[in-house]
Design a protein around this motif. Structure first.
Motif, short mmCIF file in Angstrom:
data_model
loop_
_atom_site.label_atom_id
_atom_site.label_comp_id
_atom_site.label_asym_id
_atom_site.label_seq_id
_atom_site.Cartn_x
_atom_site.Cartn_y
_atom_site.Cartn_z
N LEU A 201 0.83 -1.20 0.00
CA LEU A 201 0.00 0.00 0.00
C LEU A 201 0.87 1.26 0.00
O LEU A 201 0.60 2.22 -0.72
N ALA A 202 1.94 1.25 0.80
CA ALA A 202 2.85 2.40 0.83
C ALA A 202 3.49 2.63 -0.54
O ALA A 202 3.57 3.77 -1.01
N LEU A 203 3.92 1.56 -1.18
CA LEU A 203 4.54 1.69 -2.50
C LEU A 203 3.55 2.21 -3.54
O LEU A 203 3.86 3.12 -4.32
N GLN A 204 2.36 1.65 -3.56
CA GLN A 204 1.34 2.09 -4.53
C GLN A 204 0.95 3.54 -4.30
O GLN A 204 0.81 4.31 -5.25
N THR A 205 0.77 3.91 -3.04
CA THR A 205 0.38 5.29 -2.73
C THR A 205 1.49 6.26 -3.08
O THR A 205 1.23 7.33 -3.63
N GLY A 206 2.72 5.89 -2.79
CA GLY A 206 3.85 6.75 -3.13
C GLY A 206 3.93 7.02 -4.61
O GLY A 206 4.13 8.16 -5.05
#
Length: 139
Positions: free
Chosen positions: A115-120
């Motif tokens: 989720l952090a990677l996708q949001t970033g």
């Protein structure tokens, strides 16, 4: 799920204050900043924090940038304590908001990392002023 936010200087505390202004106070975040007390002091505080938090659950560590002291010290901890933490570098406010919201119910650390990677990736945008590609503000 617990999240440690670590950075050079006041960034981790400042972004947490911004998060709290938008999403309210929740107790999943712990900021650990590298300040003028030096690397040894920072490393000891980070290790103490991670040792305490990882006793009961895995921890996501959000660092300001790859290769900096906060990242390197978190990585050193991860090498000595496999399966207790995951590290994501390059955090921003959208990442904090998405991950913070999800961490209240999400129990899978790898899901939070994704989720952090996708949001970033999706939170970075360029406002175009060309007539053919005008992006109107969202109100």
């Amino acid at each position: 799920m617990k999240i440690v936010i670590t950075s050079h200087g006041e960034l981790c505390e400042g972004i947490l204050k911004s998060y709290q202004m938008i999403a309210g106070n929740i107790d999943i975040f712990t900021p650990v900043k590298l300040d003028d007390k030096g690397i040894t002091d920072f490393s000891q505080r980070l290790i103490h924090t991670l040792d305490h938090l990882t006793q009961n659950e895995p921890v996501l560590v959000l660092c300001d940038l790859v290769g900096g002291t906060p990242y390197n010290e978190a990585f050193r901890y991860a090498l000595a304590n496999p399966n207790k933490i995951q590290i994501v570098a390059g955090f921003n406010l959208p990442i904090l908001i998405e991950v913070g919201s999800a961490a209240e119910t999400e129990t899978d650390l790898n899901s939070l990392v994704q989720l952090a990677l996708q949001t970033g990736q999706s939170s970075i945008s360029v406002a175009s002023l060309n007539d053919d590609d005008i992006q109107e503000p969202i109100f």
